[in-house]
Design an enzyme around this catalytic site. Structure first.
Site, PDB file in Angstrom:
ATOM      1  N   ASP A  46     -36.974 -28.196   5.745  1.00  0.00           N
ATOM      2  CA  ASP A  46     -37.540 -29.414   5.172  1.00  0.00           C
ATOM      3  C   ASP A  46     -36.452 -30.472   5.047  1.00  0.00           C
ATOM      4  OD1 ASP A  46     -39.983 -30.611   3.532  1.00  0.00           O
ATOM      5  OD2 ASP A  46     -38.143 -31.062   2.416  1.00  0.00           O
ATOM      6  N   TYR A  51     -32.191 -38.169   2.612  1.00  0.00           N
ATOM      7  CA  TYR A  51     -31.187 -37.200   2.186  1.00  0.00           C
ATOM      8  C   TYR A  51     -29.819 -37.458   2.819  1.00  0.00           C
ATOM      9  CZ  TYR A  51     -35.358 -34.571   0.695  1.00  0.00           C
ATOM     10  OH  TYR A  51     -36.561 -34.188   0.124  1.00  0.00           O
TER      11      TYR A  51
END
Length: 326
Positions: A46, A51
């Protein structure tokens, strides 16, 4: 024992995935963790553009010997600054390029509300007073552009994250392609039973992020309950020679909810995988359900600092999702 869920397309999505968000950054450390996860048997990763580690993850995936792309289920997410129709495909293609893949198994709208896109790569654009620059892009403008990604073969499935039931209902009512997955915070202290029921009745799979309630989070307060130390979960785990963490993960898996725990520690990564050699009893499940607290259980409350105040970003926006019960 069941290890995957069937999406509405008939495709299988592994019930266990590996989460790649890091509270402290360190993309290379995350990449090493991903490599270990794949080497010990995880087949679902994921990711998200926000991020800041998709390039490193792409290198890590390619570094696993004998790994076929078709054997890995890869998820990424569309960030808030890229909600306008013209921005959706470039954002998806950037994630694909960074990950080194020619398609995504699943692409999610990360949050229902958007930020203005200043064009400089700033993920959290702010006004002069320090408040975030929100956009007025509608959910359906973004979703229509997401549907085109499926038409164009860039994504096998599309879905949403952090949406409530009313926002999901709008997409189901007005959209052409049904969301395959809803990703939400979900753990024993915030079990999301009503929203999960809503989704599963409509053929939408659910992924639980923070399935261990982020025991290492920066916002953890002294004395605050911690899932992996919970006495109820420890007692249940003792019956199966399992830890509280494994019981917490099994709780969701047994409800057909996908879990994406994250860790940078090889031993914990391996430990979190050991969920498919035991089953919780109905009594155990009821006891864990009793840990839910609708008022205090949610721990994912993104904060922005404005002057000397900390403000929940998105609060006050028409599309802020957490004002609804579920």
């Amino acid at each position: 024992m069941k290890t995957s869920v069937n999406l509405f397309t008939g495709a299988e999505m592994p019930l266990l995935g590996f989460g790649t968000f890091s509270w402290t950054g360190e993309p290379e450390r995350v990449a090493n963790a991903v490599k270990h996860a794949l080497e010990c048997g995880y087949r679902h990763i994921d990711c998200a553009s926000m991020y800041g580690n998709e390039k490193e993850i792409g290198v890590a995936v390619k570094g696993v010997k004998g790994m076929d792309r078709r054997d890995i289920f890869i998820t990424s997410k569309l960030w808030n600054t890229m909600h306008a129709a013209e921005d959706v495909r470039p954002a998806c293609e950037k994630s694909m390029q960074d990950l080194g893949v020619d398609y995504l198994d699943l692409y999610l709208v990360h949050w229902p509300f958007g930020f203005k896109n200043p064009g400089d790569g700033n993920l959290f654009p702010k006004n002069s007073d320090g408040t975030l620059m929100y956009s007025d892009v509608s959910i359906m403008e973004t979703w229509s552009a997401m549907e085109k990604l499926v038409d164009q073969g860039l994504c096998r499935h599309i879905g949403v994250s952090n949406f409530n039931s009313k926002q999901l209902a709008e997409v189901l009512d007005k959209g052409r392609i049904k969301p395959a997955v809803l990703q939400i915070e979900c753990h024993p202290y915030f079990n999301q039973s009503k929203l999960i029921k809503f989704c599963q009745e409509r053929g939408i799979a659910v992924t639980a992020f923070s399935p261990l309630a982020c025991p290492g989070r920066l916002t953890l307060k002294p004395g605050e309950p911690v899932v992996i130390e919970d006495p109820v979960l420890k007692d249940i785990g003792g019956k199966y020679n399992k830890t509280a963490a494994q019981v917490a993960l099994r709780f969701n898996v047994q409800r057909d909810v996908i879990v994406i725990p994250k860790s940078a520690t090889p031993a914990r990564i391996t430990h979190n995988k050991e969920l498919f050699d035991f089953a919780l009893s109905e009594e155990d499940m009821r006891a864990i359900e009793g840990l839910h607290n609708q008022d205090t259980g949610r721990i994912c409350k993104p904060i922005v600092t404005v002057g000397d105040k900390k403000i929940l970003w998105g609060a006050g926006h028409p599309l802020f999702p957490f004002d609804e019960e579920f």
